[in-house]
Design a protein around this motif. Structure first.
Motif, PDB file in Angstrom:
ATOM      1  N   ASP A  77      -2.390   7.451   9.483  1.00  0.00           N
ATOM      2  CA  ASP A  77      -2.873   7.848   8.164  1.00  0.00           C
ATOM      3  C   ASP A  77      -3.231   6.588   7.386  1.00  0.00           C
ATOM      4  OD1 ASP A  77      -3.497   9.195   5.842  1.00  0.00           O
ATOM      5  OD2 ASP A  77      -1.433   9.655   5.299  1.00  0.00           O
ATOM      6  N   PRO A  78      -4.322   5.913   7.753  1.00  0.00           N
ATOM      7  CA  PRO A  78      -4.627   4.597   7.177  1.00  0.00           C
ATOM      8  C   PRO A  78      -4.923   4.629   5.681  1.00  0.00           C
ATOM      9  CG  PRO A  78      -6.453   5.397   8.520  1.00  0.00           C
ATOM     10  CD  PRO A  78      -5.308   6.315   8.773  1.00  0.00           C
ATOM     11  N   ARG A  79      -5.313   5.770   5.132  1.00  0.00           N
ATOM     12  CA  ARG A  79      -5.611   5.860   3.695  1.00  0.00           C
ATOM     13  C   ARG A  79      -4.429   6.392   2.887  1.00  0.00           C
ATOM     14  NH1 ARG A  79      -8.985   9.503   2.501  1.00  0.00           N
ATOM     15  NH2 ARG A  79      -9.061  10.583   4.505  1.00  0.00           N
ATOM     16  N   PRO A 116       2.398  -1.645   4.736  1.00  0.00           N
ATOM     17  CA  PRO A 116       1.052  -1.242   5.152  1.00  0.00           C
ATOM     18  C   PRO A 116       0.974   0.245   5.461  1.00  0.00           C
ATOM     19  CG  PRO A 116       2.198  -2.343   6.938  1.00  0.00           C
ATOM     20  CD  PRO A 116       3.081  -2.478   5.733  1.00  0.00           C
ATOM     21  N   PRO A 117      -0.222   0.815   5.364  1.00  0.00           N
ATOM     22  CA  PRO A 117      -0.384   2.232   5.717  1.00  0.00           C
ATOM     23  C   PRO A 117      -0.144   2.442   7.202  1.00  0.00           C
ATOM     24  CG  PRO A 117      -2.521   1.194   5.374  1.00  0.00           C
ATOM     25  CD  PRO A 117      -1.488   0.195   4.946  1.00  0.00           C
ATOM     26  N   LYS A 118       0.230   3.663   7.535  1.00  0.00           N
ATOM     27  CA  LYS A 118       0.543   3.960   8.929  1.00  0.00           C
ATOM     28  C   LYS A 118      -0.750   4.131   9.729  1.00  0.00           C
ATOM     29  CE  LYS A 118       4.639   3.887   7.367  1.00  0.00           C
ATOM     30  NZ  LYS A 118       5.384   2.621   7.457  1.00  0.00           N
ATOM     31  N   ALA A 119      -0.646   3.838  11.016  1.00  0.00           N
ATOM     32  CA  ALA A 119      -1.835   3.910  11.868  1.00  0.00           C
ATOM     33  C   ALA A 119      -2.426   5.316  11.904  1.00  0.00           C
ATOM     34  CB  ALA A 119      -1.480   3.454  13.286  1.00  0.00           C
ATOM     35  N   HIS A 145       8.458   4.291   2.915  1.00  0.00           N
ATOM     36  CA  HIS A 145       7.904   2.955   3.131  1.00  0.00           C
ATOM     37  C   HIS A 145       8.854   1.809   2.823  1.00  0.00           C
ATOM     38  CE1 HIS A 145       3.773   4.331   3.872  1.00  0.00           C
ATOM     39  NE2 HIS A 145       3.955   5.199   2.900  1.00  0.00           N
ATOM     40  N   ASP A 156       0.284  -7.476   3.184  1.00  0.00           N
ATOM     41  CA  ASP A 156       0.683  -6.110   2.826  1.00  0.00           C
ATOM     42  C   ASP A 156       2.097  -5.875   3.333  1.00  0.00           C
ATOM     43  OD1 ASP A 156       0.884  -3.431   2.180  1.00  0.00           O
ATOM     44  OD2 ASP A 156      -1.101  -2.906   2.930  1.00  0.00           O
ATOM     45  N   THR A 186       0.822  -1.204   0.000  1.00  0.00           N
ATOM     46  CA  THR A 186       0.000   0.000   0.000  1.00  0.00           C
ATOM     47  C   THR A 186       0.856   1.255   0.000  1.00  0.00           C
ATOM     48  OG1 THR A 186      -1.744  -1.190   1.174  1.00  0.00           O
ATOM     49  CG2 THR A 186      -1.850   1.218   1.211  1.00  0.00           C
ATOM     50  N   SER A 216       1.802  10.252   8.651  1.00  0.00           N
ATOM     51  CA  SER A 216       1.938   9.528   7.383  1.00  0.00           C
ATOM     52  C   SER A 216       3.214   8.709   7.302  1.00  0.00           C
ATOM     53  CB  SER A 216       1.894  10.516   6.209  1.00  0.00           C
ATOM     54  OG  SER A 216       0.678  11.238   6.208  1.00  0.00           O
TER      55      SER A 216
END
Length: 327
Positions: free
Chosen positions: A151-153, A146-149, A295, A143, A114, A211
């Protein structure tokens, strides 16, 4: 011969004076309309025409998997085969592919990232679910970025595209008009600003936005390089050609570089050829460098660093030319 009265003469003089004012006003209105239309197209057209074009993915399994993917989304993927799920996982972590599907005796495993592109991760998730449904086997999804807690989107990185672009335009304009003809003072101030802004932007992404949560200094360094490359180029144009150069540099950054950066989706999601062009511009290279440092620990950032270094070198040469010409 009877001379015209003062009242009539004043009326004609006022009418003659008013015509150029009305013409200028109409010209301003027309120019603003055209400019806003072009701006709207520049930002909206890539989004409207967005769809996957040869998105790099990996397959660890039989060729029938690729055939199924091509039937589900013709032309959407450029497939590379890997000997097993471990090799495919490493390719995703190295940013060679965005993700992939591994099929073995234990069932299908979908690998996504992601952090590399939420849009591509969502696309692969849909394709993987469709494959599992048709094969009647349960799908395991992993994943790897994975997205950060906070900033999940993944909206923080995507929203930073325009501010990063403006961080190269506004300082260039200010330095050209404030510093005067001292070209090398402009250059030193630009490099100092880029470093400070890189750290500031990384801090904003880390703390208020949530983020990023790792490799802070790598993210800051990447942002500093990206801002410096675009800023030095625009500043070089401004130093050599004045206001015309600034207008050209700002127009390239806002109307072409920013919409084609791929930061809001992925370069391969833009119309064919546009994504490739965007990656050769400072904004697109900065977007790739930002995702790599945020990431993937910097993996896959080599080409972006090379592109940004070239733009910084071109800007430096332009400023050197301006300094020599004035000397």
């Amino acid at each position: 011969m009877i001379a015209p009265s003062p009242t009539v003469a004043n009326h004609h003089a006022a009418a003659d004076h008013q015509r150029p004012v009305l013409a200028r006003t109409a010209g301003v209105v027309l120019a603003l309309t055209v400019a806003l239309a072009v701006l709207t197209l520049a930002f909206a057209l890539p989004a409207v025409k967005s769809k996957p074009h040869a998105v790099p993915i990996g397959i660890a399994g039989p060729t029938t998997v690729t055939e199924a993917l091509q039937r589900a989304a013709p032309g959407a993927f450029a497939v590379t085969y890997y000997p097993g799920v471990a090799a495919l996982r490493q390719a995703v972590l190295d940013r060679q592919v965005y993700g992939g599907l591994a099929v073995d005796t234990g069932g299908p495993t979908l690998l996504i990232a992601t952090g590399g592109s939420p849009a591509v991760a969502q696309l692969l998730t849909q394709v993987g679910a469709s494959f599992a449904q048709h094969s009647a086997t349960p799908l395991t999804t992993e994943d790897l970025a994975p997205p950060k807690a906070g900033d999940p989107r993944g909206a923080g990185l995507a929203a930073s595209a325009l501010p990063i672009t403006l961080a190269s335009i506004l300082p260039a304009i200010a330095l050209v008009f404030v510093v005067g003809q001292r070209v090398w003072i402009r250059a030193a101030a630009a490099v100092l600003f880029a470093g400070l802004m890189g750290v500031t932007a990384a801090a904003l992404l880390r703390y208020p936005l949530g983020s990023i949560d790792q490799n802070f200094w790598g993210v800051a360094a990447g942002l500093a390089l990206g801002i410096a490359a675009a800023l030095l180029f625009i500043l070089g144009l401004g130093s050599l050609f004045g206001r015309t150069g600034l207008a050209i540099g700002a127009g390239l950054a806002v109307l072409i570089g920013n919409p084609l950066s791929g930061l809001t989706s992925a370069p391969e999601m833009l119309p064919a050829g546009w994504g490739t062009l965007g990656q050769l511009l400072p904004q697109g290279a900065t977007a790739t460098l930002l995702r790599s440092t945020a990431h993937f620990g910097g993996a896959g950032a080599e080409s972006a660093i090379l592109v940004l270094s070239c733009w910084a070198a071109v800007g430096t040469v332009l400023m050197a030319t301006a300094a020599l010409r004035r000397t």
